[in-house]
Scaffold this active site. Sequence first.
Site, PDB file in Angstrom:
ATOM      1  N   ASN A  10       0.872  -1.178   0.000  1.00  0.00           N
ATOM      2  CA  ASN A  10       0.000   0.000   0.000  1.00  0.00           C
ATOM      3  C   ASN A  10       0.906   1.223   0.000  1.00  0.00           C
ATOM      4  O   ASN A  10       1.474   1.589   1.019  1.00  0.00           O
ATOM      5  CB  ASN A  10      -0.886  -0.041   1.260  1.00  0.00           C
ATOM      6  CG  ASN A  10      -1.820   1.154   1.358  1.00  0.00           C
ATOM      7  OD1 ASN A  10      -1.751   2.081   0.552  1.00  0.00           O
ATOM      8  ND2 ASN A  10      -2.679   1.134   2.358  1.00  0.00           N
ATOM      9  N   ARG A  88      -2.649  -2.017  -3.376  1.00  0.00           N
ATOM     10  CA  ARG A  88      -3.816  -1.150  -3.217  1.00  0.00           C
ATOM     11  C   ARG A  88      -3.687  -0.017  -4.228  1.00  0.00           C
ATOM     12  O   ARG A  88      -2.649   0.644  -4.288  1.00  0.00           O
ATOM     13  CB  ARG A  88      -3.846  -0.570  -1.813  1.00  0.00           C
ATOM     14  CG  ARG A  88      -4.978   0.404  -1.640  1.00  0.00           C
ATOM     15  CD  ARG A  88      -4.890   1.126  -0.326  1.00  0.00           C
ATOM     16  NE  ARG A  88      -5.980   2.081  -0.235  1.00  0.00           N
ATOM     17  CZ  ARG A  88      -5.876   3.242   0.387  1.00  0.00           C
ATOM     18  NH1 ARG A  88      -4.753   3.582   0.969  1.00  0.00           N
ATOM     19  NH2 ARG A  88      -6.907   4.059   0.434  1.00  0.00           N
ATOM     20  N   HIS A 177     -12.666   3.504   0.046  1.00  0.00           N
ATOM     21  CA  HIS A 177     -12.662   2.508   1.139  1.00  0.00           C
ATOM     22  C   HIS A 177     -13.413   1.240   0.708  1.00  0.00           C
ATOM     23  O   HIS A 177     -13.902   0.488   1.549  1.00  0.00           O
ATOM     24  CB  HIS A 177     -13.358   3.037   2.414  1.00  0.00           C
ATOM     25  CG  HIS A 177     -12.612   4.113   3.135  1.00  0.00           C
ATOM     26  ND1 HIS A 177     -13.243   5.188   3.712  1.00  0.00           N
ATOM     27  CD2 HIS A 177     -11.290   4.277   3.393  1.00  0.00           C
ATOM     28  CE1 HIS A 177     -12.361   5.972   4.301  1.00  0.00           C
ATOM     29  NE2 HIS A 177     -11.147   5.441   4.117  1.00  0.00           N
ATOM     30  N   ARG A 238      -9.731  16.258   6.983  1.00  0.00           N
ATOM     31  CA  ARG A 238     -10.546  16.618   5.803  1.00  0.00           C
ATOM     32  C   ARG A 238     -11.921  17.109   6.250  1.00  0.00           C
ATOM     33  O   ARG A 238     -12.510  16.557   7.168  1.00  0.00           O
ATOM     34  CB  ARG A 238     -10.725  15.395   4.896  1.00  0.00           C
ATOM     35  CG  ARG A 238      -9.535  15.122   4.017  1.00  0.00           C
ATOM     36  CD  ARG A 238      -9.723  13.810   3.245  1.00  0.00           C
ATOM     37  NE  ARG A 238      -8.852  12.783   3.748  1.00  0.00           N
ATOM     38  CZ  ARG A 238      -8.972  11.489   3.462  1.00  0.00           C
ATOM     39  NH1 ARG A 238      -9.930  11.078   2.684  1.00  0.00           N
ATOM     40  NH2 ARG A 238      -8.126  10.623   3.959  1.00  0.00           N
ATOM     41  N   GLU A 382      -8.476  -4.819   5.439  1.00  0.00           N
ATOM     42  CA  GLU A 382      -8.290  -4.507   4.020  1.00  0.00           C
ATOM     43  C   GLU A 382      -7.108  -5.267   3.438  1.00  0.00           C
ATOM     44  O   GLU A 382      -7.150  -5.717   2.294  1.00  0.00           O
ATOM     45  CB  GLU A 382      -8.023  -3.004   3.843  1.00  0.00           C
ATOM     46  CG  GLU A 382      -9.220  -2.131   4.104  1.00  0.00           C
ATOM     47  CD  GLU A 382      -8.844  -0.657   4.171  1.00  0.00           C
ATOM     48  OE1 GLU A 382      -8.432  -0.199   5.250  1.00  0.00           O
ATOM     49  OE2 GLU A 382      -8.962   0.029   3.149  1.00  0.00           O
TER      50      GLU A 382
END
Length: 408
Positions: A10, A88, A177, A238, A382
Amino acid sequence: MLSPLILVINCGSSSLKFALFPLEGRTPVLVGLAECLGQAEASIRIDHAGTRDKRAIANAGHQQALDCLLGRLGEMGLLEPISAVGHRVVHGGERFTGSAPITPEVLADIEACAQLAPLHNRANLIGIFAAMKALPDTPQVAVFDTAFHQTMPPEAYLYALPRLYHSRLGVRRYGFHGTSHRFVAAEAVKLLGLDPDHHGLIIAHLGNGASATAVLNGRSVDTTMGMTPLEGLVMGTRSGDVDFGVLAHIARHEGLDIDGLEALLNKTSGLLGLSGLSGDCRALQEAASQGHAGATEALGVFVHRLVRHIGALAMSLPRLDALIFTGGIGENSALIRGRTLDHLGLLGFELDSAANDTMPRGESGVISRGAGPKAAVLPTNEEWMIAHDTAAIAGLLSNSAQNERLAS
Ligand code: AMP
């Protein structure tokens, strides 16, 4: 013969997260992180067999970090068994509805999708090229954050903007996601004994980045993130949803250009901007418990926005069986879960405070009671999902083994 291993990569703009999974089981044999890449303080940390090995790799970029990792894996005897590498990839645009073996065409498509997520996809590509160079004969697979949401209907993915921006620039909602939402949705069906063909779920993935998704019979039908991972819920740094008029107003009065606005919304807003203290939920909970007004208000806005979006997502479903909490905050913050459920009485949720407060770290379980929809905690995985897709696409799992593993 050595048992095959799957390397999961990732790649962020200045970091490289990795894990090594066996074909059987969901526990990695090794995990680690290279961070501050490109800087003097760059380092790599590898956790394996109960020990942590951390080394300085001053000024190393992604290629050097990966070479360092592979060198260490070689010394540990873990290089030879690597049978496939899973990456990813953040943005798959409309091209990718599932994971894909990396070919020259797929690389070109990932490159094209980089227009939609320049920072993310370019970093992902650096990781892919570094891994292809280091392991040239090993199959590589791309697993996209957006792919799970490609089942959203047009009414959920279109912005109310002139159509030409969709056709010309790919402007639409994609959602992110997806690997986490897909994993958690499948696990929730098992945990709660739901009918795989008749169920409605809302998954709240709450971490530094946060998004919620409505899942109908295993398929995403609506989600809170948009063309980029900025829309929707309040996140660590964010903003989530903001009236565009606010941005025009700030830009005019503060002289900010587009890059300045983008940095403001991505890096200094959210929990950090609201609290003036931190973007970290745990730190804010501690500060709020000591009376910090900004921290208290930041957590209040976080929960209010989350509840509002859960209410909206519920309207995208013909039935609602459960709300699932996952991600660092969803898995660990009894406070956020409890306050969220306290606001969802209208949807029939009833909090089981004792179950919520005593949910052990890393465990799955139900935190609601009564006849309404269930609420549950379910740790995401994940990395394992990426390893699973990679093994399947690289042909390392027989069909029956694939089904068995997903059902386990
Ligand atoms: P993630 O991005 O999924 O790793 O999640 C990171 C977020 O989880 C940060 O805001 C952390 O403060 C939050 N988090 C982790 N553990 C806890 C905890 N015990 N209580 C509250 N928040 C937590």
